[in-house]
Write a protein that holds these residues in place. Structure first.
Motif, PDB file in Angstrom:
ATOM      1  N   HIS A   1       0.563   6.276  -6.928  1.00 20.56           N
ATOM      2  CA  HIS A   1      -0.611   7.307  -7.080  1.00 20.56           C
ATOM      3  C   HIS A   1      -0.273   8.783  -7.137  1.00 20.56           C
TER       4      HIS A   1
ATOM      5  N   LEU B   1     -16.226  -0.753  -7.164  1.00 22.40           N
ATOM      6  CA  LEU B   1     -16.417  -0.036  -5.654  1.00 22.40           C
ATOM      7  C   LEU B   1     -17.406  -0.954  -4.686  1.00 22.40           C
TER       8      LEU B   1
ATOM      9  N   ALA C   1      -9.285   4.321  -2.083  1.00 20.45           N
ATOM     10  CA  ALA C   1     -10.172   3.945  -3.275  1.00 20.45           C
ATOM     11  C   ALA C   1     -11.450   4.852  -3.526  1.00 20.45           C
TER      12      ALA C   1
ATOM     13  N   GLU D   1       0.711  -1.113  -0.010  1.00 19.76           N
ATOM     14  CA  GLU D   1       0.042   0.033   0.101  1.00 19.76           C
ATOM     15  C   GLU D   1       1.022   1.477   0.075  1.00 19.76           C
TER      16      GLU D   1
ATOM     17  N   GLY E   1     -15.240  -3.659  -3.475  1.00 18.37           N
ATOM     18  CA  GLY E   1     -14.446  -3.383  -2.444  1.00 18.37           C
ATOM     19  C   GLY E   1     -15.049  -3.264  -1.056  1.00 18.37           C
TER      20      GLY E   1
ATOM     21  N   LEU F   1      -7.985   2.088  -8.708  1.00 22.05           N
ATOM     22  CA  LEU F   1      -9.032   1.672  -8.190  1.00 22.05           C
ATOM     23  C   LEU F   1      -8.856   0.167  -7.718  1.00 22.05           C
TER      24      LEU F   1
ATOM     25  N   TYR G   1      -6.027  -0.544  -5.221  1.00 19.14           N
ATOM     26  CA  TYR G   1      -6.542   0.004  -3.833  1.00 19.14           C
ATOM     27  C   TYR G   1      -7.515  -0.972  -3.156  1.00 19.14           C
ATOM     28  N   ILE G   2      -8.261  -1.614  -3.976  1.00 20.62           N
ATOM     29  CA  ILE G   2      -9.187  -2.452  -3.177  1.00 20.62           C
ATOM     30  C   ILE G   2      -8.489  -3.754  -2.918  1.00 20.62           C
TER      31      ILE G   2
ATOM     32  N   MET H   1     -11.119   1.849   3.039  1.00 23.90           N
ATOM     33  CA  MET H   1     -11.472   1.912   1.517  1.00 23.90           C
ATOM     34  C   MET H   1     -11.415   3.347   1.122  1.00 23.90           C
TER      35      MET H   1
END
Length: 536
Positions: free
Chosen positions: A54, A105, A87, A47, A108, A73, A76-77, A84
């Motif tokens: 990013h 989304l 995301a 991460e 996630g 996206l 990140y998920i 979250m």
């Protein structure tokens, strides 16, 4: 600085975070377009590095590129196990969001347990007039099940029927799982029976619904059907799902078969298998086997430790449970509320008052929230030792309002120590807190009868009848040829009831004859002065 030079600086900055990849060291790669960022995202494994990439994407003015943003996206998920938020920020900055991005989304949020956020996002999606597909329904049903939103899930179910998705295998599986999580096991079974096509996930979902909702017998019956069907290949989810039923019932043959299957299939004895097998062996009285399984599990998590601590506590080995707790702390793991609940219960049954109180005070150190069940254990701890006055003082100092578990433990102690005055006071509270529990009434009825207060006992029995409070019906069970037959009290619903009652009648006649013979031999021995061992 021109565009090419700026991109080279970006590449060097990002590249410094990926020294573990040898192919980066000797290559001369220039970020030319979005494909280069996609390549970086694919290589990202943490991460921290993802946030650095990013930042470079923002500098490179690719944040609103649909291709790059969707990959960002998704990454990140995949990596953000606890949050979250990042995301969501990527998602909201996109100028256009199609069904694919909305589904990402929703997936996630559902995956990481943010069920309320998933449902809120679904509402926003519908407001935005985005057409729902079958994947949307899967993620939303999972969120409804996790949040126990039965009404919203039923609305989704209605939409599924109207939209023609009811025949979709994956949607059907999601509905079976949803109703099971919402404690509507009968509706879960109804969905299961209506599905024309089933796979291993369907069967696993139905078994899980039975086991989680305390219906292990039906779960085991379905498992036996799977065992006898050569077209079905069991997977890990099947075995992990049915093990709790083997422990609850207990189903000894099935539990031993599962353990053998794990060994023969060379499956790893991980935390999921380990905790289930520990509980199974403990429930059938084989504590040594449970300890062997515990020692063999390499990746012991808090669930495995809790299963073994509970096993010791259930069998009255409170000291071993406390030693195991010390070992748990030494490993660096922090105990949870369930661990303390098992330990407090073990101390209560062993009469270890000081140890139990010390554990109760340690909960604050480990930042474990004290729930009513923990307070009930302390009341039980005092009560079993006959310290009813201390129990009442503890109730008055509790920071939360005493509930049915607390007063239930105290009422049971009043029965043991024959304190009828306190029992009456506690029972009155329980009649308000737990009015449908017939056991509360019957404890006081028994105490009245023992004290010779038959009018008070009759009055309570009349109250039970007037309020139509049913006493739970006891039952017996026997397993014959892998089929479990249950017999409830005064139950005549069994298909072989006539043969059963006929056999029982014949056994009764045999017992009468045997008793008559035995009595006659005793009489003869007294007359003749001979000693007769009838049973020899």
């Amino acid at each position: 600085m021109n565009g090419s030079l700026r991109k080279l600086v970006i590449l060097c900055s990002v590249r410094s975070n990926f020294r573990s990849y040898s192919n980066w060291r000797n290559c001369n790669v220039h970020i030319r377009d979005s494909h280069d960022y996609i390549h970086l995202l694919k290589m990202c494994s943490s991460e921290k590095n993802l946030k650095q990439i990013h930042a470079q994407i923002i500098v490179g003015d690719y944040e609103q590129n649909p291709f790059v943003a969707s990959k960002l996206l998704g990454k990140y998920i995949a990596l953000a196990a606890s949050s979250m938020e990042d995301a969501r920020k990527v998602f909201v900055k996109l100028p256009e969001r199609d069904i694919f991005l909305w589904n990402m989304l929703l997936q996630g949020y559902s995956k990481h347990g943010h069920f309320e956020d998933a449902l809120s996002s679904f509402v926003l999606m519908r407001v935005a007039s985005i057409t729902v597909d079958q994947y949307t329904l899967l993620f939303v049903l999972k969120a409804c099940g996790g949040a126990k939103e039965i009404k919203m899930g039923q609305v989704i179910h209605g939409y599924i029927v109207k939209s023609g998705f009811a025949s979709d295998l994956f949607v059907g599986n999601a509905l079976v799982a949803f109703y099971g999580k919402c404690q509507e096991v009968s509706l879960s079974r109804e969905m299961f029976d209506e599905m024309q096509q089933k796979d291993i996930v369907t069967l696993n979902s139905m078994i899980s619904a039975y086991v989680v909702n305390g219906v292990p017998i039906e779960g085991l019956e379905l498992f036996r059907i799977m065992l006898n069907d050569e077209t079905i290949s069991l997977d890990k989810a099947t075995l992990v799902g049915i093990l709790p039923a083997c422990a609850q019932q207990p189903a000894i043959k099935e539990g031993l078969w599962i353990h053998s299957y794990i060994v023969k299939s060379c499956m790893e004895l991980d935390a999921a298998f380990g905790s289930g097998l520990i509980s199974f062996y403990a429930n059938i009285g084989r504590l040594d086997s449970a300890k062997l399984i515990f020692d063999q599990v390499s990746d012991k998590n808090i669930v495995v430790w809790n299963a073994m601590i509970r096993a010791y506590g259930t069998h009255g080995h409170a000291e071993e449970a406390l030693k195991l707790f010390s070992q748990l702390v030494d490993t660096g793991l922090w105990p949870d509320g369930l661990v303390f609940l098992c330990l407090l219960s073990a101390c209560s049954h062993a009469g270890m008052i000081s140890e139990g109180l010390e554990l109760f005070n340690k909960m604050e150190h480990y930042e474990v929230e004290k729930i009513p069940e923990h307070y009930a254990c302390i009341i039980d701890l005092y009560s079993r030792a006959g310290l009813l006055d201390e129990a009442m003082k503890f109730i008055k100092t509790m920071p939360i309002e005493a509930g049915k578990d607390v007063y239930g433990a105290l009422l049971g102690a009043c029965r043991i120590h024959n304190n009828i005055e306190l029992a009456e006071e506690v029972a009155e509270k329980l009649f308000d807190l737990d009015p449908e529990n017939s056991g509360r009434y019957l404890i006081l009825v028994k105490m009245y009868e023992d004290a010779g207060r038959h009018q008070d006992a009759a009055r309570l029995r009349t109250t039970l009848r007037d309020k139509k409070i049913q006493r739970p019906v006891g039952y017996s069970a026997i397993e014959i040829d892998y089929n479990l037959h249950t017999f409830g009290a005064e139950d005549e619903s069994h298909p072989f009831r006539e043969q059963i009652f006929d056999t029982l009648h014949k056994l009764e006649l045999v017992l009468i004859d045997e008793t008559t013979v035995a009595d006659q031999m005793v009489v003869n021995s007294q007359v003749t002065g001979m000693e007769v061992d009838y049973w020899q």
